[in-house]
Write an enzyme that holds these catalytic residues in place. Structure first.
Site, PDB file in Angstrom:
ATOM      1  N   ARG A  20     -78.740 120.541  49.056  1.00 32.93           N
ATOM      2  CA  ARG A  20     -78.265 121.488  48.037  1.00 32.93           C
ATOM      3  C   ARG A  20     -76.786 121.303  47.713  1.00 32.93           C
ATOM      4  NH1 ARG A  20     -79.635 127.200  50.250  1.00 32.93           N
ATOM      5  NH2 ARG A  20     -78.435 127.795  48.409  1.00 32.93           N
ATOM      6  N   TYR A 377     -39.166 102.378  46.419  1.00 33.16           N
ATOM      7  CA  TYR A 377     -40.314 101.485  46.640  1.00 33.16           C
ATOM      8  C   TYR A 377     -40.198 100.264  45.741  1.00 33.16           C
ATOM      9  CZ  TYR A 377     -45.309 100.196  47.041  1.00 33.16           C
ATOM     10  OH  TYR A 377     -46.492  99.538  47.264  1.00 33.16           O
TER      11      TYR A 377
END
Length: 457
Positions: A20, A377
């Site tokens: 379900r 980065y």
């Protein structure tokens, strides 16, 4: 020997397919308040310090093994022939467990059973009348398809599944949660006598009560006063309902502890959120896991915090995002559309708007102008930016890590800084401005004439 001294084993049934839920994720690993429902249950059980934990798995066994990471033994139920059969699968795992020990049977999709309730079941199991089985019962507003507990003065006369119950038995409002406490020496002996002679053709765990009764043993029921405590979660709708109930309780607790929630229904906490006194939380604030907020903090609307620490009298938002590792010190200001990740914003420091700070240390009293970013980065590795106390970073500056800006230094607006700046130094990194007097006027005149000619043609 008291109930507290008796060794305890936990069996958690989690072998259902969860069809379900319509999910590739195991049902019991779906989160509530940012924590898998299984982890909520195990955390409550941990307060009783169990000596053994067994999780009975079927579908999604690999996911459970990864999530538990050795904290419990996995027993496999395949095929799945009912709840009694599921508990039998734990017998081998508990072969070395003390025979006079207590066994608590729980369900992975019933995550909010309180440790106090578990303790009450264990205490009843060790009462002077020595019941063979203790069942946790509840009285819901709607008895639905729940099995019934036919009892008098807390002693069970009969357990019956809804499908097998008579009309008179269905009129009984005391329902079976499925949770049980049984002595280890009794559990598997009783289960070995259970048959599948019923409407479902399954081996019901509840039948051990009827078998024990037939033997002349006492079986008892402990009744919880909160039906939601034993509510099972089998669908996305039930998951959302459980989340809402959990959040409602947490919001009430936060306000009772001295926090102001302007619009409580719009604030979402995680399972481990810590909020101090005299904290003001405006509408539409979301806390992910791992957030600690000290006293006298204001968190403005539409902010998102996760894995962050916020010290006293700091001011956050609106529209701020604090990501894991954000450490906001006392009286610091994180303004609108500012994102901070794995960085310290020092005492009294300010990042008021449109700024990204990642992998950085920002000193006390420093000011980061609008549009400042730490370029942390390079596509392969992360690098650190250090900004000294009282430094002033002008608007639209890019600090290209690794780089260090000294105390009291000034970085002029629009600078791209890739080398260290000394204490008290001014750094200005801009291309030379080129000025051509009258050029714009001539351009506009030429373009207007060209447009007119094109329209006339």
């Amino acid at each position: 020997m008291t109930a507290q001294d008796t060794p305890l084993a936990i069996i958690v049934l989690a072998a259902g397919k969860g069809t379900r839920m319509k999910s590739d994720t195991h049902k019991v690993l779906h989160p509530i308040a940012g924590r898998p429902m299984l982890e909520h249950l195990l955390a409550n059980a941990a307060e009783l310090t169990p000596q053994a934990q067994v999780v009975v798995a079927g579908h999604g066994r690999d996911q459970l093994e990864a999530a538990l990471n050795g904290r419990a033994t996995i027993a496999v139920q395949d095929p799945q022939l009912g709840t009694g059969h599921a508990v039998q699968m734990a017998e081998k795992a508990l072969a070395e467990f003390a025979p006079d020990g207590d066994v608590l049977i729980l369900y992975g999709d019933v995550p909010f059973v309180r440790s106090a309730t578990m303790g009450a079941m264990i205490a009843r199991l060790n009462a002077p009348d020595a019941p063979a089985v203790v069942v946790l019962g509840f009285e819901p507003e709607d008895t639905l398809q729940y099995g019934r507990v036919i009892a008098s003065d807390g002693v069970i006369a009969k357990m019956v599944e809804h499908k097998d119950a008579s009309e008179a038995e269905r009129a009984c409002r005391l329902c079976n949660s499925g949770l049980m406490a049984v002595k280890a020496r009794d559990l598997f002996a009783l289960l070995s006598r259970v048959t599948n002679d019923n409407a479902q053709g399954e081996y019901y765990l509840t039948d051990i009560v009827n078998i024990a009764n037939a033997d002349g043993r006492v079986c008892a029921v402990v009744v919880t006063d909160d039906e939601h405590e034993v509510a099972g979660i089998n669908s996305r709708g039930e998951l959302a309902l459980a989340e809402r109930r959990w959040q409602d309780r947490r919001r009430a607790a936060a306000m009772a502890d001295g926090a102001t929630l302007i619009a409580p229904e719009t604030v979402w906490f995680a399972w481990d959120t810590q909020i101090g006194r005299d904290v003001v939380i405006e509408p539409n604030v979301v806390f992910g896991p791992g957030v600690t907020v000290a006293d006298h903090v204001t968190i403005h609307a539409f902010s998102h915090l996760e894995g962050a620490k916020v010290a006293s009298k700091a001011d956050i938002g609106p529209y701020a995002r604090l990501r894991p590792g954000a450490d906001i010190r006392a009286r610091a200001k994180v303004g609108n559309f500012v994102e901070i990740k794995k960085s310290v914003l020092g005492e009294g420091a300010k990042a008021n708007h449109l700024t990204y700070v990642g992998d950085a240390e920002v000193g006390a009293g420093a000011n980061l102008g609008a549009g400042t970013i730490t370029c942390n980065y390079d596509g392969y590795f992360k690098y650190k930016t250090v900004i000294g106390e009282r430094a002033f970073i002008g608007s639209n500056s890019a600090l290209i890590a690794p780089v260090r800006i000294g105390a009291d230094a000034i970085v002029a607006a629009g600078s791209a800084v890739s080398r260290d700046v000394a204490d008290g130094e001014l750094r200005l990194v801009r291309a030379e401005q080129l000025v051509k007097p009258g050029w714009a006027d001539r351009f506009h005149d030429a373009m207007k004439k060209k447009k007119a000619e094109k329209k006339g043609g």
